[in-house]
Design an enzyme around this catalytic site. Structure first.
Site, PDB file in Angstrom:
ATOM      1  N   GLY A 114       0.820  -1.213   0.000  1.00 29.99           N
ATOM      2  CA  GLY A 114       0.000   0.000   0.000  1.00 29.99           C
ATOM      3  C   GLY A 114       0.850   1.257   0.000  1.00 29.99           C
ATOM      4  O   GLY A 114       2.040   1.213  -0.308  1.00 29.99           O
ATOM      5  N   HIS A 128       2.203   4.560  -5.155  1.00 28.52           N
ATOM      6  CA  HIS A 128       2.715   5.673  -5.972  1.00 28.52           C
ATOM      7  C   HIS A 128       2.853   5.177  -7.408  1.00 28.52           C
ATOM      8  O   HIS A 128       2.460   4.045  -7.726  1.00 28.52           O
ATOM      9  CB  HIS A 128       4.033   6.189  -5.393  1.00 28.52           C
ATOM     10  CG  HIS A 128       5.034   5.108  -5.103  1.00 28.52           C
ATOM     11  ND1 HIS A 128       5.597   4.323  -6.088  1.00 28.52           N
ATOM     12  CD2 HIS A 128       5.550   4.658  -3.931  1.00 28.52           C
ATOM     13  CE1 HIS A 128       6.432   3.475  -5.542  1.00 28.52           C
ATOM     14  NE2 HIS A 128       6.418   3.627  -4.233  1.00 28.52           N
ATOM     15  N   HIS A 165       4.228   1.603  -8.112  1.00 25.93           N
ATOM     16  CA  HIS A 165       3.272   0.494  -8.009  1.00 25.93           C
ATOM     17  C   HIS A 165       2.335   0.489  -9.222  1.00 25.93           C
ATOM     18  O   HIS A 165       2.039  -0.568  -9.788  1.00 25.93           O
ATOM     19  CB  HIS A 165       2.431   0.634  -6.743  1.00 25.93           C
ATOM     20  CG  HIS A 165       3.207   0.644  -5.460  1.00 25.93           C
ATOM     21  ND1 HIS A 165       3.402   1.778  -4.718  1.00 25.93           N
ATOM     22  CD2 HIS A 165       3.841  -0.349  -4.785  1.00 25.93           C
ATOM     23  CE1 HIS A 165       4.100   1.496  -3.626  1.00 25.93           C
ATOM     24  NE2 HIS A 165       4.389   0.200  -3.644  1.00 25.93           N
ATOM     25  N   GLN A 208       7.986  -8.827   7.924  1.00 24.28           N
ATOM     26  CA  GLN A 208       9.197  -8.326   7.270  1.00 24.28           C
ATOM     27  C   GLN A 208       9.730  -7.046   7.921  1.00 24.28           C
ATOM     28  O   GLN A 208      10.622  -6.402   7.380  1.00 24.28           O
ATOM     29  CB  GLN A 208       8.971  -8.133   5.774  1.00 24.28           C
ATOM     30  CG  GLN A 208       8.038  -7.016   5.384  1.00 24.28           C
ATOM     31  CD  GLN A 208       7.723  -7.049   3.892  1.00 24.28           C
ATOM     32  OE1 GLN A 208       7.014  -7.936   3.413  1.00 24.28           O
ATOM     33  NE2 GLN A 208       8.260  -6.104   3.149  1.00 24.28           N
ATOM     34  N   GLU A 263      12.123  -3.669  -9.916  1.00 26.23           N
ATOM     35  CA  GLU A 263      13.595  -3.740  -9.823  1.00 26.23           C
ATOM     36  C   GLU A 263      14.120  -2.790  -8.758  1.00 26.23           C
ATOM     37  O   GLU A 263      15.273  -2.904  -8.352  1.00 26.23           O
ATOM     38  CB  GLU A 263      14.221  -3.389 -11.179  1.00 26.23           C
ATOM     39  CG  GLU A 263      14.069  -4.488 -12.198  1.00 26.23           C
ATOM     40  CD  GLU A 263      14.746  -4.149 -13.519  1.00 26.23           C
ATOM     41  OE1 GLU A 263      15.277  -3.020 -13.666  1.00 26.23           O
ATOM     42  OE2 GLU A 263      14.723  -5.003 -14.409  1.00 26.23           O
ATOM     43  N   SER A 304       9.288   5.797  -3.459  1.00 23.40           N
ATOM     44  CA  SER A 304       9.172   4.831  -2.367  1.00 23.40           C
ATOM     45  C   SER A 304       8.131   5.346  -1.396  1.00 23.40           C
ATOM     46  O   SER A 304       8.040   6.561  -1.154  1.00 23.40           O
ATOM     47  CB  SER A 304      10.516   4.686  -1.648  1.00 23.40           C
ATOM     48  OG  SER A 304      10.324   4.043  -0.393  1.00 23.40           O
ATOM     49  N   SER A 305       7.370   4.425  -0.820  1.00 28.91           N
ATOM     50  CA  SER A 305       6.388   4.829   0.195  1.00 28.91           C
ATOM     51  C   SER A 305       7.100   5.514   1.357  1.00 28.91           C
ATOM     52  O   SER A 305       6.528   6.374   2.027  1.00 28.91           O
ATOM     53  CB  SER A 305       5.625   3.597   0.697  1.00 28.91           C
ATOM     54  OG  SER A 305       5.080   2.895  -0.410  1.00 28.91           O
TER      55      SER A 305
HETATM   56  P1  AMP Z   1       6.193  -2.158  -1.496  1.00 28.18           P
HETATM   57  O1  AMP Z   1       4.786  -1.657  -1.406  1.00 28.18           O
HETATM   58  O2  AMP Z   1       7.215  -1.140  -1.151  1.00 28.18           O
HETATM   59  O3  AMP Z   1       6.378  -3.470  -0.800  1.00 28.18           O
HETATM   60  O4  AMP Z   1       6.443  -2.458  -3.040  1.00 28.18           O
HETATM   61  C1  AMP Z   1       5.558  -3.264  -3.770  1.00 28.18           C
HETATM   62  C2  AMP Z   1       6.152  -3.513  -5.129  1.00 28.18           C
HETATM   63  O5  AMP Z   1       6.352  -2.277  -5.809  1.00 28.18           O
HETATM   64  C3  AMP Z   1       7.533  -4.188  -5.044  1.00 28.18           C
HETATM   65  O6  AMP Z   1       7.629  -5.140  -6.082  1.00 28.18           O
HETATM   66  C4  AMP Z   1       8.471  -3.037  -5.268  1.00 28.18           C
HETATM   67  O7  AMP Z   1       9.709  -3.426  -5.801  1.00 28.18           O
HETATM   68  C5  AMP Z   1       7.681  -2.195  -6.246  1.00 28.18           C
HETATM   69  N1  AMP Z   1       8.149  -0.807  -6.254  1.00 28.18           N
HETATM   70  C6  AMP Z   1       8.328  -0.007  -5.181  1.00 28.18           C
HETATM   71  N2  AMP Z   1       8.827   1.184  -5.571  1.00 28.18           N
HETATM   72  C7  AMP Z   1       8.981   1.135  -6.915  1.00 28.18           C
HETATM   73  C8  AMP Z   1       9.460   2.043  -7.905  1.00 28.18           C
HETATM   74  N3  AMP Z   1       9.899   3.261  -7.584  1.00 28.18           N
HETATM   75  N4  AMP Z   1       9.484   1.635  -9.192  1.00 28.18           N
HETATM   76  C9  AMP Z   1       9.047   0.392  -9.535  1.00 28.18           C
HETATM   77  N5  AMP Z   1       8.578  -0.509  -8.649  1.00 28.18           N
HETATM   78  C10 AMP Z   1       8.547  -0.146  -7.355  1.00 28.18           C
END
Ligand code: AMP
Length: 280
Positions: free
Chosen positions: A33, A36, A39, A63, A150, A187-188
């Site tokens: 969640g 941005h 996602h 985690q 990535e 990034s969140s």
């Molecule tokens: P998270 O919500 O941070 O656990 O991320 C969920 C998914 O979104 C994971 O596969 C992350 O690698 C991906 N993700 C997060 N930030 C980015 C970004 N800036 N660009 C592409 N994918 C992202």
């Protein structure tokens, strides 16, 4: 109409079963969640490959370390639903914690080797938490493909290892890192940065790009990494957890000139930890 949301595994499987009867392929985009454009880009990638896309929203307690930001991690479900609708997702799976980890839950999926180094070394238990929840989500949804960024490069490799080792019949796809114009990876956790820190934050990506260039020019990876760390401290980073050039597939240490390579870094600005990586 608001995007449909299900909170139980039975509900998730029922909807996916209907799609399967219609012959539709299914993509899965797991997230925590606070969504941005990064996602959203994974949802769009899924739509290019699969007829139906499920996005998951679950802040996975397993985690987070005991001194990490689980309690304050941003939770923005209403906005996330709008982001997912705009990106074209078909369904949101947002289970409560006790649906994912009911009383008595005792299994831990631990990917050794690639899960023990870099992020795994700095955040003990992190990849076991990720691997456990991703294994569950993949088995709950059984999609054709699942999409990961990535941005979390080592996580992507850990998940590839996991599905291979456990014979989970899902293709794992990586999507490119989405960045702000100044290079900062979305990034969140960027929401934690003060205005001053936000201005310093792009230095991490700039340092990774510089190391990649120096490495391509034949410089020893340790030397290039050490130079970049010094630059980050000068910019205001309080701590650099690692800034290394590694083999792009195994993340093993490498010699100058090695190909393919990846530069990976994690550093802290105040209390916020940023991670990023670039291809060489
Ligand atoms: P998270 O919500 O941070 O656990 O991320 C969920 C998914 O979104 C994971 O596969 C992350 O690698 C991906 N993700 C997060 N930030 C980015 C970004 N800036 N660009 C592409 N994918 C992202």
């Amino acid at each position: 109409m608001a995007l449909e949301i299900v909170r139980t595994i039975v509900g998730l499987r029922a909807r996916i079963a209907e799609w399967r009867v219609a012959g539709d392929t299914v993509g899965l985009v797991p997230t925590m969640g606070a969504l941005h454009r990064g996602h959203a880009s994974l949802v769009e990638l899924s739509r290019r490959h699969c007829r139906r896309t499920v996005a998951t929203l679950f802040v996975n307690p397993k985690q987070f370390g005991p001194r990490e930001d689980f309690a304050r991690y941003p939770r923005t479900e209403d906005n996330d639903r709008d982001v997912l609708a705009a990106a074209g997702a078909d369904l949101v799976f947002a289970p409560p914690t006790d649906v994912v980890y009911p009383t008595g839950f005792a299994t831990r999926v631990d990917v050794s080797g690639i899960g023990d180094i870099l992020e795994g070394q700095v955040r003990p238990g992190f990849f076991a938490g990720v691997a456990t929840v991703v294994a569950k989500l993949l088995l709950q949804a059984l999609p054709d493909r699942a999409f990961f960024g990535e941005k979390d490069y080592q996580q992507l490799l850990v998940i590839r290892r996991l599905v291979k080792d456990l014979d989970i019949p899902v293709a794992i796809e990586g999507g490119p890192t989405i960045r702000d114009r100044d290079g900062l990876a979305l990034s969140s956790r960027n929401a934690y940065l003060s205005a001053a820190e936000r201005a310093q934050a792009p230095a991490l990506h700039a340092a990774l790009v510089r190391v990649a260039t120096r490495f391509k020019d034949g410089v020893d990876p340790d030397v290039a990494g050490a130079e970049a760390k010094t630059e980050l401290f000068a910019t205001g980073f309080a701590f650099v957890d690692y800034l290394d050039v590694r083999d792009a597939e195994t993340l093993a240490a490498i010699q100058p000139g090695h190909c393919p390579a990846r530069v990976l870094g994690a550093a802290r600005l105040g209390t916020t930890r940023l991670i990023d990586n670039v291809a060489v």
